[in-house]
Each structure stands twice: as C-alpha cells, then as structure tokens.
Design an enzyme around this catalytic site. Structure first.
Site, PDB file in Angstrom:
ATOM      1  N   HIS A 113      73.017  38.921 -30.150  1.00 17.01           N
ATOM      2  CA  HIS A 113      72.383  38.202 -31.270  1.00 17.01           C
ATOM      3  C   HIS A 113      72.828  38.746 -32.617  1.00 17.01           C
ATOM      4  CE1 HIS A 113      68.884  36.813 -28.462  1.00 17.01           C
ATOM      5  NE2 HIS A 113      70.004  36.143 -28.264  1.00 17.01           N
ATOM      6  N   CYS A 121      80.572  36.386 -44.311  1.00 12.90           N
ATOM      7  CA  CYS A 121      80.839  35.467 -45.433  1.00 12.90           C
ATOM      8  C   CYS A 121      80.950  34.050 -44.882  1.00 12.90           C
ATOM      9  CB  CYS A 121      82.148  35.855 -46.132  1.00 12.90           C
ATOM     10  SG  CYS A 121      82.581  34.697 -47.458  1.00 12.90           S
ATOM     11  N   CYS A 143      86.787  37.827 -50.002  1.00 12.04           N
ATOM     12  CA  CYS A 143      87.262  36.688 -50.821  1.00 12.04           C
ATOM     13  C   CYS A 143      86.514  36.566 -52.137  1.00 12.04           C
ATOM     14  CB  CYS A 143      87.110  35.383 -50.018  1.00 12.04           C
ATOM     15  SG  CYS A 143      85.413  34.801 -49.880  1.00 12.04           S
ATOM     16  N   LEU A 206      56.457  46.845 -21.223  1.00 17.38           N
ATOM     17  CA  LEU A 206      55.077  47.315 -21.435  1.00 17.38           C
ATOM     18  C   LEU A 206      54.115  46.597 -20.493  1.00 17.38           C
ATOM     19  CD1 LEU A 206      53.450  49.217 -23.270  1.00 17.38           C
ATOM     20  CD2 LEU A 206      53.042  47.285 -24.805  1.00 17.38           C
TER      21      LEU A 206
END
Ligand code: BV8
Length: 232
Positions: A113, A121, A143, A206
């Site tokens: 991810h 950019c 750039c 958990l």
C-alpha cells in the site's frame, strides 16, 4: 512454530504498529472510525480537496517519525535473518505505510500500500524520500512541478508489487497474518489463496479478525507478546 518451514509469507497490518502508538483503522477509535476513508484515502478525495488530504497524511507522517518499532517488528527482523542463515526465506509483505519494519532491521519489506515517507509527483511520476510535510506548492525534486502526493495506495488504486507477492506466496510453506482485520482486498484474500495452495496458515492478532475462520491456527493477544513467542 511447529516444523521448520523454509519459506514463510508474513502479511502485516496496522495492528503490528498499534503498540508503537500508531493508530489502527477499524478498531474502536481507529482512523476510519474518526475519519471517512472515502473523503481522505481515494484519488477522488485528493482531486476534490488536496489540502485536507495532504494535511491528513502530514499528521500521520509526523506520528510515524515520532514512533518506534516494538518487539513484534524486532522479532520479524530476527526471524528474517535466522531463516536466511539456514537457507530459507521470510517474505515480509505489509499493508502498512510506516517504516517501523525497516527501522527494526527487516532487510526486505514489500509495501503493497505504498509508503508514507515517500512522495510521488503526479506530473512526472518521480518517487522521492519525504520525511517532511508535503505542502500544496512544494516542488517536485525532479521536474519542479507543484504536484506532489503521498506515495500511498488509495482505495480504488492498484496495490504495488502484486506479481512479486503472488510469486512469493506460491513458493511458501507457511502463511502468517499479523495485526490485520482482513477487511481490505486484495490483501484480505491471501489467506484463502494460501489454503487453496495447500499452505499452512496462522493468524496472530489481538482478537479474531474477519478472516479468522480461514486460518488453520491462531494466537490472540498483543503483537509485542505473541509474535516473538510464535517466531522463536
Ligand atoms: C484495488 C493506504 C484494484 C493508505 C490503504 C476485491 C478485490 C479487489 C479489490 C476490492 C475487492 N473488494 C473491494 C475492493 C476495493 C477495496 C477494498 O478492499 N475495500 C474494502 C473497504 C472492502 N480495495 C482497494 O481499493 C485496493 N485496490 O482493489 O485495486 C484491484 C482489483 C483486483 C486485484 C488487485 C487490485 C486498494 C486498497 C488499499 C487502500 N489503502 N491504506 C493509508 O494508509 O491511508 S487501506 C488501509 O487498510 C491500510 O493499508 C491498512 O493497512 C489496511 C488494512 O487494514 P488493517 O491493516 O487490517 O488495519 P485494521 O485497523 O483494519 O485492523 C487492525 C487489526 O489489528 C485488527 O484486527 C485489530 O484487532 C488488530 N490489533 C489492534 N491492536 C493490536 C492488534 N493486533 C495485535 N496487536 C495489537 N496490539
């Protein structure tokens, strides 16, 4: 961990970083309980309100800089080295956008991810390291265009490294999910792909996740306790 697997596929989620002080998404008080992901973690949201989206990720980037890896991250780094030493491989695939696995010493981390500490950019596509806030007028280091966004994968965008992930899963003999609710695809589908390949599966979390029924084995508790116990 039972017999000595040679290739372990590890999938981590926000729960492994919870004890490092970074918020999870779907727990009580989690990020998506307080914010609407469709207003912050989609390309449409960024197009509509870039300042709010940049601010949300700037806040989380500052949190990552202040956080430290915990014993679960450290145990994975040790396990990676130990497995390599005996000719095996630990493939670490994370849904997390923090750098706690790297800071704990993991040498090979696949961020499906993306990464909060990188900027992309939108004009030239260059990805650059980015520890500071991203402000709307900040120029691309390549750039010069004022067109930077966090290099994370939003909902509706293609996750990264999917071919590498699929290839590693197919070669594994153990699949372990750590600290993930099993709510986000395609990551949430990997346990079923592993089962279909005859790979043993284990959930370390958990509490039982949405995918709990798909695992052969499970241990529940805080990652900083159950992960070191399982991997040694
Ligand atoms: C895509 C980055 C096209 C940004 C994130 C079927 C197939 C393919 C796609 C879809 C599908 N169905 C729906 C979709 C679309 C969508 C999706 O999954 N939607 C969901 C909501 C239904 N998926 C996408 O859009 C993806 N792209 O599909 O492209 C495509 C099509 C086919 C094949 C390939 C591609 C892109 C999704 C990525 C979105 N970006 N994050 C950001 O960080 O802001 S998602 C976000 O959720 C994070 O990445 C996070 O890691 C991820 C998953 O959440 P978890 O990590 O699991 O965290 P969560 O809070 O949910 O759970 C924490 C767990 O830890 C809990 O279980 C808790 O009990 C436990 N825990 C808590 N404390 C502890 C603990 N465990 C141990 N110890 C503790 N102390």
């Amino acid at each position: 961990m039972a017999s000595q697997p040679r290739q372990i596929f590890i999938l981590t989620g926000a729960g492994i970083s919870a004890e490092s002080g970074l918020g999870t998404f779907r727990d009580r008080g989690g990020l998506w309980a307080r914010f609407d992901p469709m207003k912050l973690a989609t390309p449409e949201a960024f197009a509509e309100d870039p300042d709010t989206v940049l601010d949300f990720y700037n806040h989380r980037r500052r949190g990552v800089r202040k956080a430290a890896p915990n014993a679960a991250h450290a145990a994975l780094a040790r396990a990676e080295a130990a497995l390599a030493a005996r000719g095996g491989r630990l493939f670490l695939c994370t849904q997390n956008v923090d750098d706690l696995h790297e800071r704990a010493g993991s040498a090979a981390v696949v961020h499906m991810h993306g990464e909060l500490l990188k900027a992309r950019c939108t004009a030239c596509g260059t990805v650059s390291e980015r520890r500071a806030d991203i402000l709307p007028d900040d120029p691309c280091p390549h750039c010069g265009a004022a067109a930077l966004r966090p290099d994370v994968v939003w909902f509706g965008e293609m996750p990264k490294h999917l071919d590498r992930i699929d290839a590693a899963l197919a070669e594994s003999d153990l699949f372990v999910a750590i600290g993930t609710s099993g709510a986000v695809y395609p990551a949430a589908g990997y346990v079923r792909e592993a089962r279909a390949l005859g790979i043993r599966t284990c959930e370390l979390n958990l509490e039982p996740s949405d995918n709990a029924g798909a695992f052969d084995e499970a241990r529940y508790g805080p990652a900083s306790t159950i992960v070191p116990g399982y991997l040694t």
